[in-house]
Design an enzyme around this catalytic site. Structure first.
Site, PDB file in Angstrom:
ATOM      1  N   TYR A  94      35.482  24.911  16.603  1.00 12.06           N
ATOM      2  CA  TYR A  94      35.718  23.580  16.043  1.00 12.06           C
ATOM      3  C   TYR A  94      36.557  23.688  14.767  1.00 12.06           C
ATOM      4  CZ  TYR A  94      32.447  21.733  19.441  1.00 12.06           C
ATOM      5  OH  TYR A  94      31.841  21.373  20.618  1.00 12.06           O
ATOM      6  N   ASN A 146      35.892  12.874  24.530  1.00 12.22           N
ATOM      7  CA  ASN A 146      36.955  13.086  25.510  1.00 12.22           C
ATOM      8  C   ASN A 146      36.561  12.467  26.847  1.00 12.22           C
ATOM      9  OD1 ASN A 146      38.896  14.122  27.283  1.00 12.22           O
ATOM     10  ND2 ASN A 146      37.975  16.146  27.313  1.00 12.22           N
ATOM     11  N   CYS A 153      37.889  20.156  26.853  1.00 13.78           N
ATOM     12  CA  CYS A 153      37.004  20.193  25.686  1.00 13.78           C
ATOM     13  C   CYS A 153      35.915  21.256  25.844  1.00 13.78           C
ATOM     14  CB  CYS A 153      36.407  18.817  25.420  1.00 13.78           C
ATOM     15  SG  CYS A 153      35.543  18.097  26.819  1.00 13.78           S
ATOM     16  N   HIS A 154      35.682  21.721  27.077  1.00 15.58           N
ATOM     17  CA  HIS A 154      34.689  22.790  27.292  1.00 15.58           C
ATOM     18  C   HIS A 154      35.146  24.105  26.669  1.00 15.58           C
ATOM     19  CE1 HIS A 154      37.470  23.132  30.736  1.00 15.58           C
ATOM     20  NE2 HIS A 154      37.172  24.430  30.727  1.00 15.58           N
ATOM     21  N   GLU A 198      36.199  30.224  34.471  1.00 13.61           N
ATOM     22  CA  GLU A 198      37.495  30.624  33.919  1.00 13.61           C
ATOM     23  C   GLU A 198      37.489  32.080  33.460  1.00 13.61           C
ATOM     24  OE1 GLU A 198      38.872  27.832  30.964  1.00 13.61           O
ATOM     25  OE2 GLU A 198      38.772  26.161  32.364  1.00 13.61           O
TER      26      GLU A 198
END
Length: 162
Positions: free
Chosen positions: A91, A114, A122-123, A149
């Site tokens: 952040y 979002n 945003c993850h 991912e």
């Protein structure tokens, strides 16, 4: 403008896809479908690209995005799209990317609002200590997406369905 809605059932839950005739407006996690679908070309294309992503065949999206929010929120969401697949930022990193470390709370708030999950990633924003903090779709989904991912914090682990 007419709003179109479609749903994609996936291993991480139902994704509600909302678009008008020009832009994708939202991808929201649900537990079940909540209205009758009324798809259009954009919802169809979004569902197709999300399915490719979930199957491991896509790392980037090519969709016309039109999330509704304040100018600051849109700036944050645009910055989120610059975080590459399989990586993350904190952040604080996000606030610094926006040009002012003092906006960390505002950036975190915008991140949490979002409306286009997964596609505006945003993850990929995590705590400075590597912790998974906050996710509107639930931390279990954030963890699943990062594992999917093959994020470095999960590189040696198998992806488990829940």
């Amino acid at each position: 403008m007419i709003q179109s809605i479609d749903f994609l059932k996936s291993e991480i839950g139902v994704l509600k896809i909302v678009a008008n005739d020009q832009n994708l407006q939202a991808v929201i996690f649900l537990e079940k479908e909540d209205v009758k679908p009324s798809p259009n070309n954009i919802t169809d294309l979004t569902a197709y690209q999300l399915l490719e992503y979930l199957e491991g065949k896509r790392q980037e999206f090519d969709l016309p995005l039109g999330p509704e929010g304040t100018l600051f929120q849109k700036k944050v969401w645009q910055e989120l799209t610059n975080i590459p697949f399989g990586t993350s930022v904190s952040y604080l990193d996000m606030a610094e990317r926006l040009g002012d470390p003092k906006v960390i709370r505002a950036a975190a708030s915008a991140n949490g609002k979002n409306p286009i999950s997964i596609i505006i990633p945003c993850h990929r924003v995590i705590g400075s200590d590597g912790s998974l903090t906050g996710y509107a779709g639930g931390l279990h989904r954030k963890e699943w997406l990062l594992r999917h991912e093959r994020h470095p914090i999960y590189k040696n682990e198998q992806l488990n369905m829940f």
